[in-house]
Design a protein around this motif. Structure first.
Motif, PDB file in Angstrom:
ATOM      1  N   MET A 114       2.521   1.708  -3.315  1.00 56.52           N
ATOM      2  CA  MET A 114       1.571   2.196  -4.312  1.00 56.52           C
ATOM      3  C   MET A 114       1.329   3.689  -4.139  1.00 56.52           C
ATOM      4  O   MET A 114       1.356   4.451  -5.093  1.00 56.52           O
ATOM      5  CB  MET A 114       0.252   1.426  -4.157  1.00 56.52           C
ATOM      6  CG  MET A 114      -0.783   1.715  -5.205  1.00 56.52           C
ATOM      7  SD  MET A 114      -2.322   0.930  -4.738  1.00 56.52           S
ATOM      8  CE  MET A 114      -2.906   2.039  -3.460  1.00 56.52           C
ATOM      9  N   ARG A 115       1.138   4.105  -2.878  1.00 58.46           N
ATOM     10  CA  ARG A 115       0.913   5.534  -2.612  1.00 58.46           C
ATOM     11  C   ARG A 115       2.102   6.356  -3.064  1.00 58.46           C
ATOM     12  O   ARG A 115       1.962   7.424  -3.632  1.00 58.46           O
ATOM     13  CB  ARG A 115       0.689   5.765  -1.116  1.00 58.46           C
ATOM     14  CG  ARG A 115      -0.606   5.223  -0.592  1.00 58.46           C
ATOM     15  CD  ARG A 115      -1.771   6.029  -1.083  1.00 58.46           C
ATOM     16  NE  ARG A 115      -1.678   7.411  -0.646  1.00 58.46           N
ATOM     17  CZ  ARG A 115      -2.629   8.054   0.003  1.00 58.46           C
ATOM     18  NH1 ARG A 115      -3.739   7.449   0.300  1.00 58.46           N
ATOM     19  NH2 ARG A 115      -2.458   9.312   0.353  1.00 58.46           N
ATOM     20  N   ARG A 116       3.283   5.828  -2.761  1.00 54.46           N
ATOM     21  CA  ARG A 116       4.491   6.585  -3.076  1.00 54.46           C
ATOM     22  C   ARG A 116       4.649   6.704  -4.589  1.00 54.46           C
ATOM     23  O   ARG A 116       4.950   7.755  -5.122  1.00 54.46           O
ATOM     24  CB  ARG A 116       5.713   5.887  -2.479  1.00 54.46           C
ATOM     25  CG  ARG A 116       6.949   6.726  -2.532  1.00 54.46           C
ATOM     26  CD  ARG A 116       8.111   6.004  -1.913  1.00 54.46           C
ATOM     27  NE  ARG A 116       8.324   4.733  -2.606  1.00 54.46           N
ATOM     28  CZ  ARG A 116       9.462   4.057  -2.528  1.00 54.46           C
ATOM     29  NH1 ARG A 116      10.447   4.524  -1.798  1.00 54.46           N
ATOM     30  NH2 ARG A 116       9.605   2.927  -3.170  1.00 54.46           N
ATOM     31  N   GLU A 117       4.409   5.613  -5.286  1.00 59.48           N
ATOM     32  CA  GLU A 117       4.590   5.656  -6.729  1.00 59.48           C
ATOM     33  C   GLU A 117       3.512   6.485  -7.383  1.00 59.48           C
ATOM     34  O   GLU A 117       3.767   7.185  -8.355  1.00 59.48           O
ATOM     35  CB  GLU A 117       4.640   4.245  -7.293  1.00 59.48           C
ATOM     36  CG  GLU A 117       5.972   3.619  -6.931  1.00 59.48           C
ATOM     37  CD  GLU A 117       6.129   2.212  -7.444  1.00 59.48           C
ATOM     38  OE1 GLU A 117       5.139   1.646  -7.938  1.00 59.48           O
ATOM     39  OE2 GLU A 117       7.258   1.706  -7.332  1.00 59.48           O
ATOM     40  N   GLY A 118       2.304   6.426  -6.814  1.00 58.90           N
ATOM     41  CA  GLY A 118       1.216   7.237  -7.329  1.00 58.90           C
ATOM     42  C   GLY A 118       1.499   8.722  -7.183  1.00 58.90           C
ATOM     43  O   GLY A 118       1.109   9.538  -8.007  1.00 58.90           O
ATOM     44  N   ALA A 119       2.232   9.061  -6.152  1.00 57.98           N
ATOM     45  CA  ALA A 119       2.505  10.468  -5.854  1.00 57.98           C
ATOM     46  C   ALA A 119       3.519  11.062  -6.820  1.00 57.98           C
ATOM     47  O   ALA A 119       3.641  12.271  -6.932  1.00 57.98           O
ATOM     48  CB  ALA A 119       3.003  10.603  -4.420  1.00 57.98           C
ATOM     49  N   TYR A 171       0.832  -1.211   0.000  1.00 58.26           N
ATOM     50  CA  TYR A 171       0.000   0.000   0.000  1.00 58.26           C
ATOM     51  C   TYR A 171       0.862   1.254   0.000  1.00 58.26           C
ATOM     52  O   TYR A 171       0.653   2.176  -0.785  1.00 58.26           O
ATOM     53  CB  TYR A 171      -0.919  -0.026   1.231  1.00 58.26           C
ATOM     54  CG  TYR A 171      -1.789   1.194   1.333  1.00 58.26           C
ATOM     55  CD1 TYR A 171      -2.814   1.401   0.413  1.00 58.26           C
ATOM     56  CD2 TYR A 171      -1.563   2.149   2.330  1.00 58.26           C
ATOM     57  CE1 TYR A 171      -3.610   2.532   0.487  1.00 58.26           C
ATOM     58  CE2 TYR A 171      -2.353   3.283   2.410  1.00 58.26           C
ATOM     59  CZ  TYR A 171      -3.380   3.473   1.486  1.00 58.26           C
ATOM     60  OH  TYR A 171      -4.149   4.599   1.562  1.00 58.26           O
ATOM     61  N   LEU A 172       1.868   1.257   0.863  1.00 63.92           N
ATOM     62  CA  LEU A 172       2.744   2.432   0.932  1.00 63.92           C
ATOM     63  C   LEU A 172       3.504   2.629  -0.371  1.00 63.92           C
ATOM     64  O   LEU A 172       3.692   3.757  -0.831  1.00 63.92           O
ATOM     65  CB  LEU A 172       3.733   2.292   2.089  1.00 63.92           C
ATOM     66  CG  LEU A 172       3.166   2.483   3.488  1.00 63.92           C
ATOM     67  CD1 LEU A 172       4.264   2.310   4.526  1.00 63.92           C
ATOM     68  CD2 LEU A 172       2.514   3.850   3.630  1.00 63.92           C
TER      69      LEU A 172
END
Lengths: 168, 540, 239, 178
Positions: free
Chosen positions: C233-238, C230-231
């Protein structure tokens, strides 16, 4: 990214920190300058103290654990100060073949020191060197930096004994 | 700097030389400095002054003359006399002898194989020029390769010349230098780096140190040519901090070369820029491995990374990076000025040129030698080396340091080239050659090297970190006479594991000293088994 | 990015698979439910290729490569298991057990430990090397967590998750070779660390009982790793 | 009727937990009893380790010089020697003293942690080895059954297979620590 561009102050007003600062400045306070800065610290202070590690970490913005990891990875850096006198035995292959291993064992037994250790009175540090590059003189020892070579193992022991008793 | 300017400087320097009837060369390599050769230099200078001979006789420091066992060495030019084991007290006697009969007591016979069986190329200036004066290097033809490459050749032509030479890397593995250069040249990227690997960590080897101390400009010149060929603008020399003299001389050399426009911006008035910085190694053998070296140059722990990606694709700052060793760069000027064909005429089919060896151990003529590839070990040991002292017999020759192996006396007629040494379970390595006589036990030798590899293991991968420790402990069992046949089997299995699964070259090569001594000196291992184990060949 | 992604076809244990540009052999194997053992690799943090358990053979070359750090190439034929590879893997696990004091019976992670499970899976029933039995202190200075170096396998997951995901870089290695040790800050007691955010990620990515929550008894330290994908994914999404 | 398999079990430097787990096979003990004769064990009366034993289950590590003598004797007289449980397989709990050495361990236990009658026992007890060792560091072991303790099912399965002359596959049944 302009977080914390302020330089931190050296641990003390010892003028030798200026030399350390000069090295860091020369590398533009780059995080890649850790090793070069540690070299300067060891050169001017003789060893790498805890406070100097903190100073490098703070000045170059490199995490403490990373600075510590680098400083302890390399043989050349010593964290503890050395004794007044340093006895160093070369353990390169050429010296080993000519008996330096026997000299090392003898020192361990005779003076109760393991390589890297210093006597409790801080008089004598015993080090082993990888190869001082004077293979032509093998076996080689260094008494406070002075290279002594081309001696048999027994002559070498005698020479070390003389050198140590001379100081006491 | 143009060719004409270079020639003018050469003329000027030669004229200066000819003013003197005698030039006294004092070796100031580390070996001789250790036996106080600097004091001898000072004494000569004082003596010349006292005798009012400043206009006629010149005393100067030069690099290593090779016969380290007889140091400190002094040579008298142009007579070509060599004196051994000099002391300041002997200086007046030498001064008296100038122009007359040589001073017999300390004279070295130069008509011995140690001198005439060698073929000097990278060491051609060692012992002849003052390494701290660029003018002297230029006067013997130095930097002609830079001028030639930059003014007459395209980068592709430079690489072609290196291809033609057939040169292989002198750091140990023997990768083709021309191929390595062309990979970096072809790699995409505006920024490229070049590193000279001077982290000579092999204990008992001092080839690179001697080259750097004796002829630092030669290495810089090779680097400039290489940088031009591959398109690098920034170079590093990664040199051991334990080599203070080499560092000092490199610093001087870099300044001098920059001043003459042979380094820095617009080299030789062309648009080509190339800067060289020093990076000090801090005592980690593993940093001789390319990826570990790059970690260290970037200020990190010197731990290796898996390859690919190779440095040629992604090195310093993820840019293409060319890494060659000191001796490799030192060979480049000759290849450019005299041509790849000239270089390729020396050596064997697959190993071209000459190789520098540090000849040490139980041998009469300890020292630094340069020999053509293809020479036999016998010629090196008995002709050049003068044989084994004290009436002992040769047992083995160790090459390749902690990554190499011991070649037994019966293979003395093997030739020195990459393939044949490898076939014998050893390797060319960087050039350490240690002679072992019949007083040494091979299990002890193997354990000595294993201790080294264990202490130098970076600790990143398990087979090397724990495996070298276990190997060291197992060999300790043999030394103590506590080993069983089961331990012998474990030893062999563990060697196989460490060799095949370690992350980098240090680990992969670490078992070699054991593998090679097991191959040629197995009986010495069997002799150390627990008594009850000595009979019977099978292990359950 | 590349609008026309290159797809590489190759085989793993004879099964036809395909990889997108830059995907490692291990990643492709996982997508295809082919199991390759590893102890240092963890999805979401970088691969370092240091445990050597994921070594696979390229058919016909006799050469072993770390599948976690090798990008798949067209036409490769990968063998993930054979007699030789299995033997090496068992020996590597044995080396780990011999290196430190892994006493499963009294470990907080007993039953939840990657090393213990790996030994069982590979059929390691005993350790043929002489144990080194080093001596380590347990650092329990942190209010929530503790570190027991006796159980550490130096896989570096904690170092990487702290650096790459949490961004604190509290941990690193000190010394080298067999003396390597995971440290916090200047080898400071964990509880006194100035950089630690007490997030606990290191504890949960740790494959063994080396890092644990305080107050856990034998076999109670279950690791939770759900946060990691999850982290990431969030980081890459950002980005 | 064919001759019964001669089975021995012994408890060295361990906690007897593996023997307890053995007893946990409960009524299956009767099944075993039809096929085996327990010739030596803490569970039976024999004083001397007998000759010609088919299978010996050895619980516990080697902690003392007496253990060494015992294991050598067992090896000489046993066809199939089974390292029974983690202490026998890895030295497990007894090995926790190994990082400190025998002397420091004895001091800690008998001097520092004892308020009355502080003395290190020396009479009538065997000398502690410098390190507690797994069995296979001293003798050849034919089968390793890890577990602390191995479960009753694992033990029963192992013995049943051995009695039938098969090598038990323990991969899914036992592991270090459980």
């Amino acid at each position: 990214m302009a977080l914390n561009q302020k330089r931190i102050a050296p641990p003390s007003d010892d003028r030798r920190w200026k030399l350390v600062d000069a090295t860091m400045r020369r590398y533009g306070y780059s995080s890649q300058a850790v090793i070069e800065t540690l070299h300067t610290i060891q050169e001017v202070f003789g060893n790498i103290s805890a406070e100097s590690l903190a100073y490098v970490s703070g000045s170059l913005n490199v995490p403490p654990s990373k600075v510590y990891g680098v400083a302890t990875f390399y043989n050349h850096f010593n964290m503890a100060p050395l004794g007044e006198h340093v006895l160093s035995v070369c353990t390169g292959t050429a010296c080993y073949v000519k008996g330096s291993g026997q000299v090392v064992d003898w020192i361990k037994e005779e003076y109760g020191l393991e390589p890297g250790q210093t006597t409790p009175d801080n008089k004598l540090s015993f080090m082993v060197a990888r190869c001082v590059g004077a293979c032509g003189l093998a076996p080689v020892i260094m008494l406070d930096g002075e290279v002594v070579g081309r001696l048999s193992v027994d002559e070498m022991k005698k020479r070390i004994k003389e050198w140590i008793s001379y100081d006491k | 700097m143009t060719n004409d300017e270079l020639l003018a400087l050469t003329e000027q320097e030669r004229a200066e030389e000819e003013k003197y009837s005698h030039r006294i060369h004092i070796c100031t390599g580390t070996g001789c400095v250790s036996s106080h050769s600097e004091k001898i230099l000072e004494t000569f200078q004082a003596e010349i002054k006292a005798r009012g001979l400043e206009e006629k006789v010149k005393a100067r420091q030069v690099g290593c003359m090779g016969l380290c066992a007889a140091g400190p060495i002094v040579s008298i030019q142009p007579d070509g006399l060599l004196y051994r084991e000099m002391t300041p007290e002997l200086v007046p006697a030498i001064m008296d002898s100038l122009g007359g009969e040589p001073f017999k007591d300390q004279l070295i016979d130069t008509n011995i194989p140690f001198f005439y069986r060698q073929e000097k190329n990278t060491l051609e200036n060692a012992g002849l020029i003052d390494p701290e004066r660029i003018e002297e290097y230029i006067a013997v033809g130095g930097y002609a390769a830079v001028v030639k490459a930059l003014s007459e050749m395209t980068p592709a032509e430079v690489i072609q010349e290196v291809h033609t030479s057939g040169m292989r890397g002198r750091g140990g593995a023997g990768f083709k230098t021309g191929l390595k250069w062309s990979l970096v040249a072809k790699a995409a990227g505006d920024q490229k780096y070049l590193i000279c690997n001077a982290d000579e960590g092999d204990p008992g080897a001092f080839m690179d140190r001697s080259i750097l101390e004796s002829d630092p400009h030669r290495v810089l010149e090779g680097m400039v040519v290489a940088a031009y060929a591959v398109g690098a603008s920034q170079g590093y020399i990664y040199v051991r901090a334990e080599y203070p003299l080499a560092i000092k001389r490199l610093k001087i050399a870099i300044k001098q070369a920059e001043k003459l426009g042979l380094l820095g911006q617009n080299i030789c008035n062309t648009p080509f820029n190339f800067k060289i910085d020093l990076r000090l190694g801090a005592g980690a053998f593993v940093c001789g491995e390319e990826t570990a070296l790059m970690s260290s140059v970037s200020g990190n722990r010197g731990t290796p990374n898996p390859r690919p990606p190779f440095p040629a694709q992604s090195g310093i700052n993820n840019c293409p990076t060319l890494i060659n060793n000191v001796e490799t760069f030192a060979n480049i000027p000759g290849i450019i000025t005299d041509g790849g064909k000239w270089f390729a005429r020396i050596g064997t089919e697959t190993s071209k040129g000459t190789k520098v060896f540090a000849l040490t151990g139980k041998i009469k003529n300890t020292g630094l030698i340069e020999v053509p590839m293809g020479i036999t070990l016998r010629e090196i040991i008995y002709d050049i080396g003068g044989g084994i002292p004290d009436g002992h017999n040769l047992k083995a020759v160790q090459t390749g340091g902690p990554s190499g192996g011991c070649i037994p006396a019966e293979y003395l007629d093997a030739t020195v080239d990459y393939e044949s040494l490898k076939q014998l379970g050893s390797m060319m390595g960087s050039g350490g050659m240690i002679v072992i006589d019949d007083t040494s036990n091979m299990v002890d030798m193997a354990r000595f090297f294993m201790k080294f590899s264990m202490e130098e293991s970076c600790g990143k991968c398990i087979p090397c970190r724990v495996g070298t420790t276990m190997l060291y402990n197992l060999l300790g069992k043999f030394q103590a006479g506590q080993a069983t046949r089961w331990d012998l089997k474990r030893l062999e299995e563990l060697c196989d594991l460490v060799k095949n699964t370690s992350l980098c070259g240090l680990g992969q090569a670490a078992p070699n000293p054991i593998i090679s001594t097991l191959r040629f000196f197995r009986q010495e291992y069997l002799d150390k088994l627990i008594d009850s184990e000595k009979t019977g060949e099978t292990v359950e | 990015m590349n609008s026309n992604p290159v797809v590489r076809s190759f085989t793993i244990d004879g099964i036809q698979v395909s990889a997108a540009e830059g995907e490692t052999i291990l990643e492709v194997a996982r997508q295809n439910d082919i199991e390759i053992p590893t102890l240092c690799n963890l999805e979401g943090i970088s691969s370092t290729g240091q445990c050597r358990l994921c070594m696979v053979e390229v058919k016909g070359t006799n050469r072993l490569i770390p599948s976690c750090a090798t990008v798949a190439e067209e036409g490769m034929e990968i063998v993930t298991s054979n007699e030789r590879i299995d033997k090496y893997r068992r020996m590597i696990v044995e080396l780990l057990f011999a290196e430190r004091n892994h006493i499963c019976a009294v470990c907080v992670a007993n039953g939840h430990c990657d090393l213990q499970a790996m030994a069982q899976k590979l059929g390691v029933t005993h350790i043929e090397f002489d144990y080194l039995h080093p001596s380590f202190q347990v650092d329990a200075s942190h209010p929530k967590y503790e570190v027991d170096h006796n159980r550490c396998i130096l896989c570096g997951r904690c170092v990487r998750v702290c650096d790459e995901i949490e961004g604190a870089h509290t941990r690193d290695f000190r010394n080298r070779g067999i003396n390597t040790l995971v440290i916090t800050d200047f080898a400071t007691p964990w509880g006194e660390s100035q950089t630690c955010t007490s997030c606990g990620k290191c504890v949960h990515v740790c494959p063994t009982g080396a890092l644990a929550e305080k107050g856990k008894s034998v076999a109670e330290m279950q690791k939770r790793r759900q946060f990691l994908p999850y982290l990431v994914m969030r980081r890459e999404g950002a980005k | 009727m064919t001759e019964k398999i001669r089975l021995a079990t012994i408890w060295l430097d361990g906690c007897s937990g593996c023997h307890m787990s053995f007893l946990d096979i409960d009524q299956r003990m009767l099944e075993l009893a039809e096929k085996v004769e327990i010739v030596y064990s803490p569970l039976v009366d024999a004083k001397e380790f007998p000759e010609n034993v088919d299978i010996t289950l050895v619980e516990g590590a080697l902690g003392t010089d007496e253990d060494i003598q015992k294991i050598k004797k067992i090896r000489e007289n046993t066809r199939l020697l089974v390292a029974f449980g983690d202490c026998a397989v890895t030295a497990n709990i007894p090995s926790m003293r190994n990082p400190f050495g025998a002397d420091a361990t004895l001091k800690k236990v008998y001097l520092e942690h004892e308020s009355l009658n502080q003395q290190i026992p020396s009479e009538g007890v065997p000398a502690l080895l410098p390190q507690a060792l797994p069995l296979h560091q001293m003798v050849k072991v034919d089968l390793f059954v890890p577990g602390c303790p191995p479960s009753a099912d694992t033990i029963f399965y192992t013995l049943s297979e051995l009695i039938e002359g098969r090598v038990p596959d323990l991969t899914t049944l036992s592991r270090f620590g459980a």
